[in-house]
Design a protein around this motif. Structure first.
Motif, PDB file in Angstrom:
ATOM      1  N   VAL A 174      62.912  18.926   2.035  1.00 38.21           N
ATOM      2  CA  VAL A 174      63.348  18.889   0.704  1.00 38.21           C
ATOM      3  C   VAL A 174      65.108  18.340   0.898  1.00 38.21           C
ATOM      4  O   VAL A 174      65.628  18.669   2.039  1.00 38.21           O
ATOM      5  CB  VAL A 174      63.836  20.181  -0.167  1.00 38.21           C
ATOM      6  N   CYS A 175      65.613  17.694  -0.159  1.00 42.98           N
ATOM      7  CA  CYS A 175      66.759  17.476  -0.057  1.00 42.98           C
ATOM      8  C   CYS A 175      67.692  18.588   0.118  1.00 42.98           C
ATOM      9  O   CYS A 175      67.425  19.693  -0.458  1.00 42.98           O
ATOM     10  CB  CYS A 175      67.263  16.624  -1.154  1.00 42.98           C
ATOM     11  N   LEU A 176      68.718  18.404   0.610  1.00 42.97           N
ATOM     12  CA  LEU A 176      69.850  19.433   0.655  1.00 42.97           C
ATOM     13  C   LEU A 176      70.460  20.099  -0.577  1.00 42.97           C
ATOM     14  O   LEU A 176      70.469  21.188  -0.888  1.00 42.97           O
ATOM     15  CB  LEU A 176      71.076  19.187   1.595  1.00 42.97           C
ATOM     16  N   LEU A 177      70.779  19.122  -1.443  1.00 39.64           N
ATOM     17  CA  LEU A 177      71.032  19.702  -2.852  1.00 39.64           C
ATOM     18  C   LEU A 177      69.844  20.153  -3.492  1.00 39.64           C
ATOM     19  O   LEU A 177      70.087  21.176  -4.383  1.00 39.64           O
ATOM     20  CB  LEU A 177      71.767  18.320  -3.632  1.00 39.64           C
ATOM     21  N   CYS A 178      68.892  19.634  -3.358  1.00 36.22           N
ATOM     22  CA  CYS A 178      67.558  20.278  -3.984  1.00 36.22           C
ATOM     23  C   CYS A 178      67.379  21.687  -3.578  1.00 36.22           C
ATOM     24  O   CYS A 178      67.001  22.561  -4.433  1.00 36.22           O
ATOM     25  CB  CYS A 178      66.123  19.629  -4.068  1.00 36.22           C
TER      26      CYS A 178
ATOM     27  N   ARG B  60      67.667  12.653   0.445  1.00 33.35           N
ATOM     28  CA  ARG B  60      68.912  12.447   0.832  1.00 33.35           C
ATOM     29  C   ARG B  60      69.434  13.937   1.503  1.00 33.35           C
ATOM     30  O   ARG B  60      69.145  14.906   0.942  1.00 33.35           O
ATOM     31  CB  ARG B  60      69.738  12.241  -0.564  1.00 33.35           C
ATOM     32  N   ASP B  61      69.675  13.802   2.694  1.00 34.02           N
ATOM     33  CA  ASP B  61      70.172  14.800   3.658  1.00 34.02           C
ATOM     34  C   ASP B  61      68.998  15.560   3.761  1.00 34.02           C
ATOM     35  O   ASP B  61      68.922  16.848   3.317  1.00 34.02           O
ATOM     36  CB  ASP B  61      71.281  15.455   3.013  1.00 34.02           C
ATOM     37  N   PRO B  62      67.734  15.115   4.261  1.00 38.63           N
ATOM     38  CA  PRO B  62      66.523  16.294   4.351  1.00 38.63           C
ATOM     39  C   PRO B  62      66.709  17.279   5.080  1.00 38.63           C
ATOM     40  O   PRO B  62      67.244  17.152   6.441  1.00 38.63           O
ATOM     41  CB  PRO B  62      65.357  15.290   4.477  1.00 38.63           C
ATOM     42  N   ILE B  63      66.302  18.653   4.835  1.00 40.97           N
ATOM     43  CA  ILE B  63      66.113  19.558   5.704  1.00 40.97           C
ATOM     44  C   ILE B  63      64.975  19.802   5.998  1.00 40.97           C
ATOM     45  O   ILE B  63      64.287  20.016   5.037  1.00 40.97           O
ATOM     46  CB  ILE B  63      67.047  20.644   5.249  1.00 40.97           C
ATOM     47  N   LEU B  64      64.460  20.504   7.051  1.00 41.00           N
ATOM     48  CA  LEU B  64      63.025  20.862   7.318  1.00 41.00           C
ATOM     49  C   LEU B  64      63.145  22.424   7.400  1.00 41.00           C
ATOM     50  O   LEU B  64      63.654  23.298   7.769  1.00 41.00           O
ATOM     51  CB  LEU B  64      62.878  20.477   8.966  1.00 41.00           C
ATOM     52  N   LEU B  65      62.071  22.895   6.444  1.00 44.40           N
ATOM     53  CA  LEU B  65      61.841  24.169   6.019  1.00 44.40           C
ATOM     54  C   LEU B  65      60.964  24.706   7.290  1.00 44.40           C
ATOM     55  O   LEU B  65      60.229  23.896   7.824  1.00 44.40           O
ATOM     56  CB  LEU B  65      61.095  24.413   4.800  1.00 44.40           C
ATOM     57  N   PRO B  66      60.925  26.028   7.455  1.00 47.22           N
ATOM     58  CA  PRO B  66      60.107  26.570   8.477  1.00 47.22           C
ATOM     59  C   PRO B  66      58.550  26.278   8.126  1.00 47.22           C
ATOM     60  O   PRO B  66      57.891  26.314   9.223  1.00 47.22           O
ATOM     61  CB  PRO B  66      60.119  28.355   8.149  1.00 47.22           C
TER      62      PRO B  66
ATOM     63  N   GLY C 201      64.458  -3.788  -0.029  1.00 47.07           N
ATOM     64  CA  GLY C 201      65.422  -4.071  -0.934  1.00 47.07           C
ATOM     65  C   GLY C 201      65.788  -3.235  -2.087  1.00 47.07           C
ATOM     66  O   GLY C 201      66.462  -3.671  -3.033  1.00 47.07           O
ATOM     67  N   ILE C 202      65.655  -1.826  -1.656  1.00 45.43           N
ATOM     68  CA  ILE C 202      65.882  -0.833  -2.734  1.00 45.43           C
ATOM     69  C   ILE C 202      67.214  -0.268  -2.462  1.00 45.43           C
ATOM     70  O   ILE C 202      67.582  -0.046  -1.178  1.00 45.43           O
ATOM     71  CB  ILE C 202      64.784   0.290  -2.462  1.00 45.43           C
ATOM     72  N   PRO C 203      68.102  -0.268  -3.183  1.00 46.47           N
ATOM     73  CA  PRO C 203      69.373   0.345  -3.215  1.00 46.47           C
ATOM     74  C   PRO C 203      69.445   1.776  -2.779  1.00 46.47           C
ATOM     75  O   PRO C 203      68.537   2.608  -2.752  1.00 46.47           O
ATOM     76  CB  PRO C 203      69.896   0.656  -4.768  1.00 46.47           C
ATOM     77  N   CYS C 204      70.060   1.827  -1.607  1.00 46.50           N
ATOM     78  CA  CYS C 204      70.197   3.097  -0.659  1.00 46.50           C
ATOM     79  C   CYS C 204      70.473   4.152  -1.218  1.00 46.50           C
ATOM     80  O   CYS C 204      71.494   4.636  -1.976  1.00 46.50           O
ATOM     81  CB  CYS C 204      71.122   2.487   0.578  1.00 46.50           C
ATOM     82  N   SER C 205      69.396   5.165  -1.240  1.00 41.18           N
ATOM     83  CA  SER C 205      69.672   6.413  -1.987  1.00 41.18           C
ATOM     84  C   SER C 205      70.658   7.440  -1.308  1.00 41.18           C
ATOM     85  O   SER C 205      70.909   8.316  -1.648  1.00 41.18           O
ATOM     86  CB  SER C 205      68.224   7.054  -2.240  1.00 41.18           C
ATOM     87  N   ALA C 206      70.973   6.981   0.258  1.00 42.30           N
ATOM     88  CA  ALA C 206      71.799   7.852   0.629  1.00 42.30           C
ATOM     89  C   ALA C 206      73.065   7.494   0.545  1.00 42.30           C
ATOM     90  O   ALA C 206      73.950   7.966   1.140  1.00 42.30           O
ATOM     91  CB  ALA C 206      71.428   7.572   2.140  1.00 42.30           C
ATOM     92  N   SER C 207      73.349   6.626  -0.625  1.00 40.16           N
ATOM     93  CA  SER C 207      74.683   6.126  -0.854  1.00 40.16           C
ATOM     94  C   SER C 207      74.891   6.854  -2.292  1.00 40.16           C
ATOM     95  O   SER C 207      74.911   6.103  -3.528  1.00 40.16           O
ATOM     96  CB  SER C 207      74.844   4.637  -0.998  1.00 40.16           C
ATOM     97  N   PRO C 208      75.340   8.130  -2.283  1.00 45.44           N
ATOM     98  CA  PRO C 208      75.386   8.723  -3.726  1.00 45.44           C
ATOM     99  C   PRO C 208      76.971   8.473  -4.207  1.00 45.44           C
ATOM    100  O   PRO C 208      77.683   8.030  -3.337  1.00 45.44           O
ATOM    101  CB  PRO C 208      75.237  10.149  -3.231  1.00 45.44           C
ATOM    102  N   SER C 209      77.068   8.572  -5.676  1.00 44.66           N
ATOM    103  CA  SER C 209      78.191   8.644  -6.106  1.00 44.66           C
ATOM    104  C   SER C 209      79.043  10.025  -5.615  1.00 44.66           C
ATOM    105  O   SER C 209      78.891  10.592  -4.679  1.00 44.66           O
ATOM    106  CB  SER C 209      78.107   8.906  -7.630  1.00 44.66           C
ATOM    107  N   ALA C 210      80.355  10.053  -6.020  1.00 40.71           N
ATOM    108  CA  ALA C 210      81.124  10.751  -5.647  1.00 40.71           C
ATOM    109  C   ALA C 210      80.553  12.367  -5.785  1.00 40.71           C
ATOM    110  O   ALA C 210      79.899  12.496  -6.994  1.00 40.71           O
ATOM    111  CB  ALA C 210      82.411  10.856  -6.223  1.00 40.71           C
ATOM    112  N   VAL C 211      80.730  13.180  -4.782  1.00 42.70           N
ATOM    113  CA  VAL C 211      80.300  14.555  -4.957  1.00 42.70           C
ATOM    114  C   VAL C 211      80.967  15.275  -6.069  1.00 42.70           C
ATOM    115  O   VAL C 211      82.250  15.382  -5.948  1.00 42.70           O
ATOM    116  CB  VAL C 211      80.083  15.259  -3.711  1.00 42.70           C
TER     117      VAL C 211
END
Length: 704
Positions: free
Chosen positions: A26-30, A15-21, A138-148
């Motif tokens: 990793v996910c942004l929250l992670c 979810r919201d992956p960022i690219l490390l050097p 058919g997997i529930p979209c992991s990019a649809s998180p609950s309220a932050v």
């Protein structure tokens, strides 16, 4: 592919992956959860998360002081919390102040600059692939998180109401007023609403930027825009920094001396390189699939071969047990026969001795009663007869009559040491790699079929032939019966061989080996075969003169001619001491039969002993002579009649012949050339009939 789309920290889809050097994601929250604060003044080596030229992998080693694997601790803030994938996470820290982030895969550390986590480029391509994969499966979209949730609430975090783009932190109203007031230096920070679940889903499905959305939180960065210049799209690619750049980056001179090429050209070039690399990997993947099929088939083969081999092993062991059981029965039969023989001899001796004792006791009692009488004339009438009778009775108790003919001990011994050692050493032979044609394996002697009879030995063996080592024949070797040198006694294709003409009362070592075009294989194990202690034989019809008439299973001989004719025995002697007897069944008109030994090629139409190939004693009804090469010597009194017994003793150790007529010894007589191989022999005519008695022990107390 699913594992490629999951975050190494949380184990869920990105979810919201960022690219490390280091090129890992990793996910942004992670990324926020694994960020640690380093001590002040120890950030001499910092890397720009944007992937600028200042970033160097060599510098990572210097920053590994803050790496969990290198330093033994992950941060200066003790924490025992871990993510679902076992990665240690830490409490939120104040961003931009000496913070670093360690990649959970390669454990390389990188320091955050003033932009915080926004300094890492967002991997829009990976985000789009994750959404497409989830929609396809058919997997529930992991990019649809609950309220932050608010990131600064100590307990029971509430829903966040704003997010600071500069701090990259979500705040609820209370925490925003307490920790991020809109005054002083923080007044210039931009606060935006957090994404709602529906907005997050829509932004993810659109490819990750949400460029067309009216909400500012997910549209702060446009699709394909520069991290440093958010209003500029990427148009060029820096080959030195290996990162896309915009025109303003080039105008600012950050990449002045770098190799910069158009973005579309490099995009096509890298796509071509990736496709070519995939072709090679595809071939390897195809080989791997075929290899997996081979391994799965091998599992089935191993299972089937294991069952078959177990059955074969059980059959082999059962065969050994069965052979041992049969041999046990044979040995028990021999012991039973020996026991019954001894019991019969002792019982017969008891009966005979009891009868003699009863007769002797009765005679003694009668004599005592006679001695009590006082009638001299009556006594003298019977005294002579009584004296002769008593004297004769004493002769019945000759020396040896009161000695047991057999002993209680069994003269049988069974040595199982070598067999037990062989059983204990029984093990598998490791198969060798097939390197082409090879010599045959060592044959296996079938002990249950190996046996001796008289002075003959029969051996049987088997060997498993393989296609790589075909067998052309076998070589059987025996020693001389005294532990001497081995000699070949058979060469051929048969697996059973009988060797005749061995020495009596001798133990022979036998071994066999196989051969083929490649060479000769190893020897089998050695088996010891013991020949009979005494000789059992009959008259030989194949070598007898045509006038000889045999009967009684070739044990009785006579002649149809008035001339002397020779008949030989079936046994041959070359060493040791041997004894046999001949009984006179018929004796008419005082003929001169001869008894002795001869060469196999002695003359059959003349009396035995008249040529130089026979040694004999000829005898009539009154006397006897030794004769060899028509030379008569050692005349002795005493002849034969019907019912007489003639014994022949051949001692090849002393090279002597000794004869016995009705147990009376004649000889021994020595012969200088009594050497080589000899067979028992008899010469007779139609006036004589004799029967051969063999398997006799050598007489004792022989006079020399």
């Amino acid at each position: 592919m699913e594992e490629e789309l999951k975050c190494p920290v949380c184990g869920s889809f990105f979810r919201d992956p960022i690219l490390l050097p280091c090129s890992h994601n990793v996910c942004l929250l992670c990324a926020r959860n694994i960020t640690v604060q380093t001590p002040d003044g120890e950030t001499s080596v910092q890397s720009r998360a944007s992937g600028s030229s200042d970033y160097d992998y060599l510098d990572m080693d210097k920053m590994s002081l803050y790496s969990e694997t290198d330093s033994g601790y992950g941060s200066y803030t003790p924490c025992q919390l871990k993510s679902p994938n076992g990665v240690r996470v830490f409490p939120p820290v104040a961003p931009h102040r000496n913070c670093s982030l360690t990649c959970p895969l390669c454990h390389r550390s990188v320091s955050l600059d003033e932009r915080g986590h926004r300094g890492f480029p967002r991997n829009r391509l990976l985000e789009a692939i994750v959404v497409r994969f989830q929609q396809t499966r058919g997997i529930p979209c992991s990019a649809s998180p609950s309220a932050v949730k608010c990131q600064l609430c100590d307990r029971n975090p509430v829903v966040a109401t704003v997010m600071c783009e500069q701090c990259d932190v979500y705040y609820c109203n209370a925490c925003q007023q307490r920790c991020h007031p809109s005054r002083g230096p923080l007044a210039k920070h931009r606060l935006v609403p957090p994404p709602s679940p529906s907005q997050a889903a829509g932004g993810a499905a659109s490819g990750g930027g949400g460029a067309g959305s009216q909400q500012p939180v997910l549209t702060a960065r446009k699709t394909g825009t520069c991290v440093d210049h958010e209003a500029e799209n990427f148009s060029m690619y820096c080959c030195s920094c290996k990162a896309p750049v915009c025109t303003k980056c080039l105008e600012e001179g950050k990449h002045a001396k770098h190799d910069v090429k158009p973005l579309a050209v490099m995009w096509k070039q890298h796509k071509c390189q990736l496709s070519q690399a995939l072709n090679g990997v595809s071939d390897k993947a195809k080989e791997a699939k075929e290899f997996l099929v081979q391994l799965k088939n091998m599992l089935q083969q191993i299972q089937e071969n294991g069952v078959e081999f177990e059955a074969c092993l059980v059959a082999q062991c059962d065969s050994l047990i069965e052979a041992l059981t049969r041999q046990k029965a044979k040995l028990l039969t021999k012991v039973t026969k020996e026991k019954e023989y001894k019991l019969k001899v002792v019982r017969d001796q008891i009966t005979h001795c009891t009868m003699k004792l009863r007769q002797t006791t009765g005679m003694m009692e009668y004599c005592l009663e006679v001695l009590k009488e006082n009638d001299p004339s009556g006594f003298l009438q019977i005294s002579d007869a009584l004296i002769k009778r008593v004297t004769s009775s004493q002769d019945h108790w000759v020396k040896g009559a009161l000695e047991p003919k057999v002993g209680p001990e069994f003269d049988l011994s069974l040595n199982t040491d070598s067999l037990m050692q062989t059983i204990l050493q029984l093990d598998f032979c490791q198969g060798k790699v097939d390197l082409g044609p090879a010599v045959p394996a060592a044959p296996l002697l079938q002990l249950e079929k190996c046996c001796t009879r008289n002075n003959s030995a029969t051996l049987a063996w088997r060997v498993t032939a393989h296609a790589s080592c075909p067998i052309e024949g076998y070589i059987l070797e025996l020693d001389d019966g005294n532990g001497g040198q081995y000699r070949e006694v058979y060469v051929g294709k048969e697996t059973v061989c009988t060797v005749d003409g061995l020495h009596f009362n001798s133990a022979y070592n036998a071994r066999v080996k196989a051969y083929n075009a490649v060479g000769v294989g190893p020897y089998s194990q050695t088996v010891v075969l013991k020949t009979s202690d005494v000789a059992w034989f009959t008259f030989d019809p194949s070598s007898a003169h045509r006038d000889i008439v045999l009967s009684n299973e070739n044990q009785t001989a006579t002649c149809s001619s008035y001339d002397d004719r020779v008949v030989l025995g079936t046994a041959a002697f070359s060493k040791g001491t041997h004894y046999w007897e001949v009984t006179i069944d018929r004796y008419d008109n005082h003929p001169d039969p001869a008894f002795g030994v001869a060469r196999i090629n002695t003359m059959k139409e003349i009396m035995l002993g008249k040529d130089d190939k026979a040694w004999a004693m000829y005898v009539d009804n009154n006397r006897s002579w030794f004769m060899h090469n028509n030379s008569h010597t050692n005349r002795a009194e005493g002849g034969i009649t019907k019912g007489s017994t003639v014994g022949i003793l051949l001692d090849l150790t002393k090279r002597t012949l000794t004869f016995f007529i009705n147990k009376e010894q004649h000889g021994p007589t020595a012969f200088e050339n009594l050497d080589g191989v000899f067979v028992p022999a008899v010469s007779l005519n139609r006036n004589v009939q004799v029967t051969l008695l063999t398997g006799l022990e050598v007489p004792k107390n022989i006079k020399q």
